[in-house]
Design a protein around this motif. Sequence first.
Motif, PDB file in Angstrom:
ATOM      1  N   GLU A  27       0.832  -1.209   0.000  1.00 15.69           N
ATOM      2  CA  GLU A  27       0.000   0.000   0.000  1.00 15.69           C
ATOM      3  C   GLU A  27       0.863   1.254   0.000  1.00 15.69           C
ATOM      4  O   GLU A  27       0.577   2.224  -0.704  1.00 15.69           O
ATOM      5  N   VAL A  28       1.939   1.224   0.789  1.00 13.10           N
ATOM      6  CA  VAL A  28       2.865   2.361   0.818  1.00 13.10           C
ATOM      7  C   VAL A  28       3.516   2.530  -0.550  1.00 13.10           C
ATOM      8  O   VAL A  28       3.635   3.650  -1.059  1.00 13.10           O
ATOM      9  N   ALA A  29       3.924   1.427  -1.165  1.00 11.72           N
ATOM     10  CA  ALA A  29       4.557   1.490  -2.492  1.00 11.72           C
ATOM     11  C   ALA A  29       3.623   2.140  -3.507  1.00 11.72           C
ATOM     12  O   ALA A  29       4.039   3.021  -4.266  1.00 11.72           O
ATOM     13  N   ARG A  30       2.355   1.720  -3.506  1.00  9.87           N
ATOM     14  CA  ARG A  30       1.377   2.302  -4.446  1.00  9.87           C
ATOM     15  C   ARG A  30       1.201   3.791  -4.204  1.00  9.87           C
ATOM     16  O   ARG A  30       1.228   4.595  -5.124  1.00  9.87           O
ATOM     17  N   GLU A  31       1.017   4.165  -2.949  1.00  6.37           N
ATOM     18  CA  GLU A  31       0.795   5.570  -2.594  1.00  6.37           C
ATOM     19  C   GLU A  31       2.005   6.430  -2.926  1.00  6.37           C
ATOM     20  O   GLU A  31       1.875   7.566  -3.365  1.00  6.37           O
ATOM     21  N   ALA A  32       3.201   5.871  -2.725  1.00  5.39           N
ATOM     22  CA  ALA A  32       4.435   6.625  -2.963  1.00  5.39           C
ATOM     23  C   ALA A  32       4.879   6.579  -4.416  1.00  5.39           C
ATOM     24  O   ALA A  32       5.806   7.290  -4.801  1.00  5.39           O
ATOM     25  N   GLY A  33       4.250   5.731  -5.227  1.00  8.34           N
ATOM     26  CA  GLY A  33       4.646   5.614  -6.629  1.00  8.34           C
ATOM     27  C   GLY A  33       5.985   4.916  -6.793  1.00  8.34           C
ATOM     28  O   GLY A  33       6.775   5.267  -7.666  1.00  8.34           O
ATOM     29  N   LEU A  34       6.247   3.941  -5.928  1.00  6.52           N
ATOM     30  CA  LEU A  34       7.523   3.216  -5.948  1.00  6.52           C
ATOM     31  C   LEU A  34       7.302   1.738  -6.241  1.00  6.52           C
ATOM     32  O   LEU A  34       6.206   1.206  -6.010  1.00  6.52           O
ATOM     33  N   ARG A  35       8.352   1.079  -6.708  1.00  6.13           N
ATOM     34  CA  ARG A  35       8.319  -0.376  -6.809  1.00  6.13           C
ATOM     35  C   ARG A  35       8.269  -0.921  -5.383  1.00  6.13           C
ATOM     36  O   ARG A  35       8.858  -0.337  -4.460  1.00  6.13           O
ATOM     37  N   PRO A  36       7.588  -2.048  -5.166  1.00  8.66           N
ATOM     38  CA  PRO A  36       7.501  -2.597  -3.810  1.00  8.66           C
ATOM     39  C   PRO A  36       8.866  -2.815  -3.160  1.00  8.66           C
ATOM     40  O   PRO A  36       9.039  -2.529  -1.972  1.00  8.66           O
ATOM     41  N   SER A  37       9.861  -3.297  -3.906  1.00 14.02           N
ATOM     42  CA  SER A  37      11.184  -3.533  -3.314  1.00 14.02           C
ATOM     43  C   SER A  37      11.815  -2.229  -2.840  1.00 14.02           C
ATOM     44  O   SER A  37      12.445  -2.185  -1.776  1.00 14.02           O
ATOM     45  N   ALA A  38      11.647  -1.157  -3.609  1.00 15.32           N
ATOM     46  CA  ALA A  38      12.202   0.142  -3.217  1.00 15.32           C
ATOM     47  C   ALA A  38      11.487   0.689  -1.979  1.00 15.32           C
ATOM     48  O   ALA A  38      12.126   1.246  -1.071  1.00 15.32           O
ATOM     49  N   ALA A  39      10.166   0.520  -1.930  1.00 11.78           N
ATOM     50  CA  ALA A  39       9.407   0.985  -0.771  1.00 11.78           C
ATOM     51  C   ALA A  39       9.804   0.202   0.479  1.00 11.78           C
ATOM     52  O   ALA A  39       9.989   0.789   1.556  1.00 11.78           O
ATOM     53  N   LEU A  40       9.946  -1.115   0.356  1.00 10.63           N
ATOM     54  CA  LEU A  40      10.317  -1.930   1.509  1.00 10.63           C
ATOM     55  C   LEU A  40      11.718  -1.583   2.014  1.00 10.63           C
ATOM     56  O   LEU A  40      11.955  -1.542   3.221  1.00 10.63           O
ATOM     57  N   PHE A  41      12.641  -1.320   1.099  1.00  6.14           N
ATOM     58  CA  PHE A  41      13.980  -0.915   1.509  1.00  6.14           C
ATOM     59  C   PHE A  41      13.920   0.398   2.299  1.00  6.14           C
ATOM     60  O   PHE A  41      14.525   0.531   3.366  1.00  6.14           O
ATOM     61  N   ALA A  42      13.159   1.373   1.789  1.00  8.22           N
ATOM     62  CA  ALA A  42      13.021   2.658   2.479  1.00  8.22           C
ATOM     63  C   ALA A  42      12.326   2.478   3.830  1.00  8.22           C
ATOM     64  O   ALA A  42      12.724   3.086   4.828  1.00  8.22           O
ATOM     65  N   LEU A  43      11.293   1.631   3.867  1.00 12.03           N
ATOM     66  CA  LEU A  43      10.586   1.381   5.126  1.00 12.03           C
ATOM     67  C   LEU A  43      11.512   0.765   6.168  1.00 12.03           C
ATOM     68  O   LEU A  43      11.490   1.149   7.346  1.00 12.03           O
ATOM     69  N   ARG A  44      12.354  -0.175   5.758  1.00 14.78           N
ATOM     70  CA  ARG A  44      13.298  -0.791   6.697  1.00 14.78           C
ATOM     71  C   ARG A  44      14.282   0.246   7.238  1.00 14.78           C
ATOM     72  O   ARG A  44      14.582   0.281   8.439  1.00 14.78           O
ATOM     73  N   ARG A  45      14.781   1.092   6.354  1.00 13.28           N
ATOM     74  CA  ARG A  45      15.735   2.128   6.804  1.00 13.28           C
ATOM     75  C   ARG A  45      15.057   3.091   7.781  1.00 13.28           C
ATOM     76  O   ARG A  45      15.660   3.497   8.775  1.00 13.28           O
ATOM     77  N   LEU A  46      13.815   3.478   7.478  1.00  8.53           N
ATOM     78  CA  LEU A  46      13.090   4.390   8.368  1.00  8.53           C
ATOM     79  C   LEU A  46      12.763   3.712   9.701  1.00  8.53           C
ATOM     80  O   LEU A  46      12.783   4.367  10.751  1.00  8.53           O
ATOM     81  N   ALA A  47      12.480   2.417   9.664  1.00  2.00           N
ATOM     82  CA  ALA A  47      12.208   1.685  10.911  1.00  2.00           C
ATOM     83  C   ALA A  47      13.468   1.626  11.774  1.00  2.00           C
ATOM     84  O   ALA A  47      13.387   1.715  13.010  1.00  2.00           O
ATOM     85  N   GLU A  48      14.619   1.501  11.141  1.00  2.96           N
ATOM     86  CA  GLU A  48      15.885   1.495  11.883  1.00  2.96           C
ATOM     87  C   GLU A  48      16.117   2.807  12.629  1.00  2.96           C
ATOM     88  O   GLU A  48      16.731   2.823  13.695  1.00  2.96           O
ATOM     89  N   THR A  49      15.617   3.914  12.080  1.00  4.86           N
ATOM     90  CA  THR A  49      15.788   5.215  12.738  1.00  4.86           C
ATOM     91  C   THR A  49      14.798   5.405  13.877  1.00  4.86           C
ATOM     92  O   THR A  49      14.982   6.298  14.709  1.00  4.86           O
ATOM     93  N   GLY A  50      13.727   4.610  13.881  1.00  9.70           N
ATOM     94  CA  GLY A  50      12.705   4.734  14.918  1.00  9.70           C
ATOM     95  C   GLY A  50      11.546   5.636  14.537  1.00  9.70           C
ATOM     96  O   GLY A  50      10.576   5.743  15.269  1.00  9.70           O
TER      97      GLY A  50
END
Length: 186
Positions: A27-50
């Motif tokens: 859902e985030v990938a669709r909303e952000a206009g990203l490929r799912p793999s790119a969105a998941l990578f960004a989500l993981r990095r953001l989760a690491e920051t808290g």
Amino acid sequence: MEEILGTRNQIRVLRALFRRGESSGSEVAREAGLRPSAALFALRRLAETGVVRVRRAGRRVLYAIDGNHFLTPHLEALLAAEAGVAPHLVSLVRSLIGEDEETNLRGLCITPDGRVYVCHTRPDNLPADRVGQVIGSMFGLRFVGAVPDPRRVLEAHRFVPAPSSGPPASGRGGSDRISGESPTAA
């Protein structure tokens, strides 16, 4: 801050999460206009920051902005200020095209990657060079061109309609419309 705002994809994911609230990676990938793999990578990095929290709901993994993170209110204010640029951009384009063509301005389409299309009933009458130069220098956006019909580029892009008469009041103006579909190349 660099870890949070370090890439365009992370910024696009933050925008999507602030708009949608808790969402799955797809859902985030669709909303952000990203490929799912790119969105998941960004989500993981953001989760690491808290800044983003992760929650399992059965087999689904859900992501949301962590409201308790000390930067959350500041990120929200920053993204709100960014969204407030759109009405000013419409006013600027209106001033550049002049009164004779002002009534032909239908609005702007702003893509997630910063491309701007001016929706104008008579695109050949638009001073494209001047509009492109000003949009690029003042807002850091890339002017692609003028189109007569916003449906050609709308899909998941933000459409900012031009107010029917006069420039928008400060801080107010056209509403944003975001669909849940992924953007198409225009």
